[in-house]
Design a protein around this motif. Structure first.
Motif, PDB file in Angstrom:
ATOM      1  N   ASP A   1      -6.841   7.680   5.681  1.00  0.00           N
ATOM      2  CA  ASP A   1      -6.138   6.629   4.929  1.00  0.00           C
ATOM      3  C   ASP A   1      -5.050   7.237   4.048  1.00  0.00           C
ATOM      4  O   ASP A   1      -3.926   6.708   3.954  1.00  0.00           O
ATOM      5  CB  ASP A   1      -7.129   5.847   4.068  1.00  0.00           C
ATOM      6  CG  ASP A   1      -7.983   4.887   4.894  1.00  0.00           C
ATOM      7  OD1 ASP A   1      -7.566   4.566   6.032  1.00  0.00           O
ATOM      8  OD2 ASP A   1      -9.041   4.463   4.398  1.00  0.00           O
ATOM      9  N   ARG A   2      -5.356   8.335   3.373  1.00  0.00           N
ATOM     10  CA  ARG A   2      -4.356   8.993   2.526  1.00  0.00           C
ATOM     11  C   ARG A   2      -3.179   9.506   3.369  1.00  0.00           C
ATOM     12  O   ARG A   2      -2.024   9.404   2.965  1.00  0.00           O
ATOM     13  CB  ARG A   2      -5.001  10.151   1.758  1.00  0.00           C
ATOM     14  CG  ARG A   2      -6.052   9.718   0.733  1.00  0.00           C
ATOM     15  CD  ARG A   2      -6.544  10.900  -0.063  1.00  0.00           C
ATOM     16  NE  ARG A   2      -5.473  11.453  -0.901  1.00  0.00           N
ATOM     17  CZ  ARG A   2      -5.524  12.653  -1.467  1.00  0.00           C
ATOM     18  NH1 ARG A   2      -6.570  13.436  -1.252  1.00  0.00           N
ATOM     19  NH2 ARG A   2      -4.525  13.077  -2.215  1.00  0.00           N
TER      20      ARG A   2
ATOM     21  N   ASP B   1      -2.154   8.253   6.198  1.00  0.00           N
ATOM     22  CA  ASP B   1      -1.389   7.073   6.641  1.00  0.00           C
ATOM     23  C   ASP B   1      -0.455   6.591   5.538  1.00  0.00           C
ATOM     24  O   ASP B   1       0.683   6.181   5.807  1.00  0.00           O
ATOM     25  CB  ASP B   1      -2.369   5.974   7.044  1.00  0.00           C
ATOM     26  CG  ASP B   1      -1.681   4.826   7.737  1.00  0.00           C
ATOM     27  OD1 ASP B   1      -0.825   5.082   8.609  1.00  0.00           O
ATOM     28  OD2 ASP B   1      -1.988   3.657   7.424  1.00  0.00           O
ATOM     29  N   ASP B   2      -0.931   6.635   4.278  1.00  0.00           N
ATOM     30  CA  ASP B   2      -0.083   6.233   3.152  1.00  0.00           C
ATOM     31  C   ASP B   2       1.080   7.200   2.957  1.00  0.00           C
ATOM     32  O   ASP B   2       2.195   6.791   2.600  1.00  0.00           O
ATOM     33  CB  ASP B   2      -0.917   6.171   1.863  1.00  0.00           C
ATOM     34  CG  ASP B   2      -1.903   5.006   1.881  1.00  0.00           C
ATOM     35  OD1 ASP B   2      -1.671   4.040   2.654  1.00  0.00           O
ATOM     36  OD2 ASP B   2      -2.897   5.062   1.122  1.00  0.00           O
ATOM     37  N   ALA B   3       0.816   8.483   3.188  1.00  0.00           N
ATOM     38  CA  ALA B   3       1.843   9.496   2.910  1.00  0.00           C
ATOM     39  C   ALA B   3       2.900   9.585   4.007  1.00  0.00           C
ATOM     40  O   ALA B   3       4.041   9.990   3.747  1.00  0.00           O
ATOM     41  CB  ALA B   3       1.173  10.864   2.724  1.00  0.00           C
TER      42      ALA B   3
ATOM     43  N   ALA C   1       6.503   8.194   3.613  1.00  0.00           N
ATOM     44  CA  ALA C   1       7.205   8.692   2.431  1.00  0.00           C
ATOM     45  C   ALA C   1       7.649  10.139   2.574  1.00  0.00           C
ATOM     46  O   ALA C   1       8.742  10.510   2.121  1.00  0.00           O
ATOM     47  CB  ALA C   1       6.302   8.542   1.192  1.00  0.00           C
TER      48      ALA C   1
END
Length: 472
Positions: free
Chosen positions: A422-423, A425-427, A430
């Motif tokens: 999940d982390r 995927d968030d990064a 960006a």
């Protein structure tokens, strides 16, 4: 003008003398004979062809007056095909029969005869005839024209086929193998490809003959002489940006001065060349190498049209080779990147790890696929299989980004594998340029020496892992 109606509704002019005028203006020779073979009518075209006035032919027996053998002798009436057709009241035709002209000269004619009837009564035969020599000449011209069109069509088809087939591969050797199979024997008896290499040398990379690839004549290298050093060598001229060269048999036997031209001349003589063409691969601004085609039949040498076609092929092949070389350089960079990123697998305790990296089709040896295995800070083992969309250097670069970020996120994280993904995927949007990727992250927990072990895993769009037991 009075008109009548024909069988199918056509309206035929019926004024007196109309058909006489039509026959008189007809460009094809025509005579009309009665059932006994006497001439009833002759049109002007027949007068010109036979060199006789109509008045001198009308009421004469057509066979006795005109028909002769090849030596000018008379032919028995029973052997006359026109008389036989009249007796049978049937259509007939002939080719190359001899007639005697008014000046005594002989002329070969082609003829066709049709029966004439009036209210069912047989009135005689209408005979159309032409100069057979002129017909043969016209047929030869038509045949030559047809052959030229067929030849042009075949050449254009070959060029299109080469473009299509070579465009399907980015492997230089495979492209050259396909090229040889397309050119021999359709366009040539032998084909040779020489490529310029960075060290100022020429490398002969492909030779194809009647028996296929001839490895014995490949894989030699020679220095490329300076421009102008050997003006008579077609290969040297072409590799230095000169025009395509057409060689006749005498040109093939000409002496050579450099090692490069000596090897090339030896190839031409060994192949039994009676004519050859050498054209550049690529454009004048970027010459990749040279293509040489050889024919061994002295009755079928290369001509200027062939030179034009082969030059076009050379330009297209040069583009394919340039693309393949660029792809090869790109792949080499990506493969080096992958080798460096696909680090040796750890072997903790009794656990034994093994990996196999098998590319799918040719052309996908480089891309965004990767695997990884590393021990985390707490001693658990992390296992990764991932795939960045694409099969090129960009995908490989994206894979490198995700590889490093995932290791950083997972190294000291104590939560479940799904939280790590999940982390990531968030990064991704960006701090990476990766548009999309799939992966499986698994954590193997348990004492590496004694076990038991527990595998916890999460999948982000990737096929799940499989457990293969001893019994298969």
């Amino acid at each position: 003008m009075v008109e009548g109606v024909g069988d199918e509704g056509w309206r035929w002019p019926a004024a007196p003398g109309f058909w006489q005028r039509v026959v008189g203006q007809l460009g094809t020779a025509l005579i009309v004979v009665d059932p006994a073979g006497r001439i009833l009518a002759v049109n002007p075209a027949a007068e010109r062809l036979l060199g006789r006035a109509a008045a001198a032919m009308v009421e004469e027996d057509a066979h006795d007056l005109l028909h002769r053998d090849a030596h000018g002798g008379r032919i028995p009436r029973e052997q006359c095909p026109l008389l036989r057709a009249g007796a049978e009241r049937a259509e007939a035709r002939g080719e190359g029969d001899i007639c005697v002209r008014g000046d005594g000269g002989l002329i070969a004619i082609s003829w066709s005869a049709s029966p004439l009837t009036d209210d069912g009564a047989f009135m005689g035969m209408a005979v159309l005839f032409t100069d057979a020599a002129g017909d043969r000449s016209a047929r030869r011209e038509r045949a030559a024209y047809t052959h030229a069109l067929e030849d042009l069509t075949e050449r254009l088809t070959l060029v299109a086929e080469i473009t299509d087939v070579l465009g399907q591969t980015l492997e230089t050797d495979e492209a050259l193998a396909r090229l040889g199979r397309l050119l021999v024997p359709r366009l040539a008896d032998w084909a040779a490809v020489d490529l310029r290499v960075g060290s100022g040398q020429v490398h002969r990379v492909a030779v194809t003959g009647p028996g296929g690839r001839d490895a014995a004549q490949e894989n030699w290298r020679e220095r490329l002489p300076e421009a102008g050093e050997e003006a008579r060598s077609p290969l040297v001229q072409v590799l230095h940006g000169g025009d395509p060269v057409l060689q006749r048999e005498a040109d093939v036997a000409a002496p050579t001065a450099s090692a490069l031209s000596a090897v090339h001349g030896g190839f031409l003589r060994a192949a039994g060349a009676t004519s050859a063409v050498t054209v550049p691969l690529g454009s004048r601004r970027q010459i990749t190498g040279a293509l040489t085609l050889v024919r061994t039949d002295p009755a079928h040498p290369f001509d200027a049209d062939d030179l034009t076609v082969v030059s076009d092929i050379g330009r297209r092949v040069g583009l394919v080779i340039d693309n393949a070389r660029r792809f090869g350089r790109q792949r080499a960079v990506a493969e080096a990147m992958q080798r460096n990123l696909l680090a040796p697998l750890p072997q903790p305790g009794r656990l034994r790890l093994a990996a196999r990296y098998q590319p799918a089709p040719a052309g996908s040896q480089v891309g965004g696929d990767w695997y990884d295995a590393f021990e985390r800070k707490d001693g658990t083992l992390a296992l990764v299989i991932g795939d960045v969309v694409g099969h090129d250097l960009t995908a490989a670069a994206g894979m490198a980004q995700l590889h490093g970020i995932l290791r950083s996120l997972a190294w000291d994280h104590t939560g479940p594998p799904g939280a790590v993904v999940d982390r990531l995927d968030d990064a991704m949007p960006a701090i990476t340029t990766v548009p999309m990727a799939t992966l499986v992250l698994a954590l193997l927990e348990g004492d590496p020496d004694t076990g038991p072990w527990t595998l916890r895993w999460t999948s982000a769009g990737h096929p799940p892992p499989l457990l293969l037991t001893r019994d298969g």
